[in-house]
Design an enzyme around this catalytic site. Structure first.
Site, mmCIF file in Angstrom:
data_model
loop_
_atom_site.group_PDB
_atom_site.id
_atom_site.type_symbol
_atom_site.label_atom_id
_atom_site.label_comp_id
_atom_site.label_asym_id
_atom_site.label_seq_id
_atom_site.Cartn_x
_atom_site.Cartn_y
_atom_site.Cartn_z
ATOM 1 C CD GLN A 206 -22.694 -16.159 30.685
ATOM 2 O OE1 GLN A 206 -21.921 -16.961 30.190
ATOM 3 N NE2 GLN A 206 -22.399 -15.479 31.785
ATOM 4 C CB CYS B 274 -22.452 -24.244 26.755
ATOM 5 S SG CYS B 274 -23.747 -24.965 25.719
ATOM 6 C CB CYS C 274 -25.456 -29.960 25.570
ATOM 7 S SG CYS C 274 -24.799 -28.807 24.361
#
Length: 438
Positions: free
Chosen positions: A71, A189, A367
């Protein structure tokens, strides 16, 4: 109705068991030493590790999906830099060989009886359980969705069904407002909702449309990013590129036929604002997996209640959790899952020997903040929101090398390292690169 019947069947078998048997092993149709719920990144990587620890025949994974998706790459798919096909592989190809794949959906977890019931009425008993069920997307909590996705000019990078619509809306943009949202819930996220804004801005500049565009980021949060070191750089980018950031604004309705998005002001209850859009990227509200929420395994908010140091359940010592479904107080990312696999593997190996878990998870998460088609700020931090950087350079700067890592190195590491249970995050390399000082 069929689902209701299966659910009743599941409950009735549960009652029969309590009446006639004391041991769930004797009564259940299937039994495994280690049962893994969920075939996402946490579930597949842990089943690969458990296969090595206790043998393939002792491990089963419950997962209904035929396809497994990487993803994190959807950010780049939504911006046209990668294809959606490159993000998916058949689940059969990532499932560790010899491990039993139960192609069903988890319907009910009963940790008091060490059993799990699937949606086809099958009951499975276990000695140990790893819960890796992820979280749930709730587009329906925004009025006008998900049916609004049938209209053009609206997309979402959070679903395989809607990610290509983001790219289409971006390509078809002519002039007006390009609006990007962040919901008033925990999300997976947390950088992704703004990454697509930076990429869209870069695309509009590249195609000569930026002068006619207002790029707007409406976030429910009181900050642009939770870690100050990286937020400071992001604010500089926002100012330099003339991006409009509105804090504490939460999307509550989409009127797709009129191309209108309605936001509530979280600091002034009852106050709403309607914004017309030429392009809208929606980050949906998210919440705990409903199966966990409805079980004794949940905390008050519905997340899996685990010890933040070792990922063992707080009340059921033979239950463990990993990834987005847990209440671990760190950002929900694939990088966090990678670090957690190494800790959880160690915890389970100790529990199997009746020893105390000795490895502590520091909350490491990462991230990669994509800021253009060739730059990334690599944010890495721990439970305390302190930067925990792998490289001995200032990672708050935009760098080409980090973009290459995000776009090319990390997918390779995912498919060939993490999912095979061979990658447990960059911890050992960080020590090496910092000469043992971190």
């Amino acid at each position: 109705m069929a689902a209701l019947r299966r659910l009743r069947q599941c409950h009735s078998t549960g009652i029969a068991i309590t009446n006639f048997h004391t041991s769930s092993r004797a009564s259940a149709k299937q039994h495994y030493k280690m049962l893994v719920l969920g075939g996402g990144s946490g579930g597949i990587s842990m089943s690969a590790r458990m296969k090595r620890m206790m043998g393939a025949e002792n491990v089963a994974v419950v997962e209904p999906s035929e396809m497994h998706y990487y993803q994190p790459i959807w950010t780049l798919v939504g911006a046209g830099a990668k294809t959606v096909a490159s993000s998916g592989r058949p689940t059969a190809s990532v499932m560790p060989s010899g491990v039993k794949w139960v192609k069903s959906k988890v319907q009910e977890i009963n940790p008091d009886k060490n059993t799990v019931c699937t949606d086809d009425g099958t009951e499975i008993s276990y000695e140990y359980l790893i819960v890796a069920l992820g979280l749930q997307l709730h587009y329906e909590r925004i009025k006008g969705l998900p049916e609004g996705f049938e209209h053009p000019k609206i997309g979402s990078n959070y679903s395989v069904q809607t990610v290509e619509k983001t790219w289409k809306a971006l390509q078809n943009f002519k002039e007006g407002n390009a609006v990007f949202t962040f919901p008033n819930t925990p999300v997976k996220c947390a950088g992704a909702p703004q990454k697509i804004m930076y990429l869209s801005d870069a695309f509009l500049r590249k195609t000569g449309k930026r002068a006619k565009a207002n790029v707007i980021y409406n976030t429910s949060l009181p900050v642009l990013f939770g870690i100050k070191k990286y937020a400071d750089t992001l604010w500089d980018i926002v100012k330099h590129r003339d991006l409009q950031v509105n804090l504490r604004q939460n999307l509550i309705e989409v009127r797709a036929d009129k191309q209108e998005a309605v936001f509530e002001n979280l600091d002034k209850p009852g106050e709403t604002k309607v914004i017309e859009y030429e392009m809208l990227h929606v980050t949906p509200p998210m919440g705990p997996n409903l199966v966990i929420k409805g079980s004794p395994l949940a905390d008050e908010a519905g997340w899996l209640d685990v010890n933040k140091d070792n990922l063992q359940h707080k009340r059921y010592p033979n239950v463990f959790g990993i990834g987005d479904c847990t209440n671990l107080p760190t950002a929900k990312t694939g990088a966090a899952v990678a670090a957690q696999t190494a800790i959880l593997n160690r915890t389970i190996s100790k529990v199997l020997k009746n020893e105390k878990p000795d490895k502590i998870y520091d909350g490491y998460t990462s991230c990669p903040l994509v800021t253009s088609y060739n730059t990334v700020i690599l944010a890495e931090f721990d439970y305390n929101g302190q930067p925990l950087e792998t490289f001995p350079i200032n990672q708050a700067k935009e760098r080409r090398l980090m973009y290459h890592m995000k776009a090319d190195v990390m997918p390779h590491l995912y498919w060939h390292g993490l999912l095979r249970g061979l990658w447990g995050g960059p911890g050992p390399y960080r020590k090496l690169l910092h000469l043992g000082m971190k």
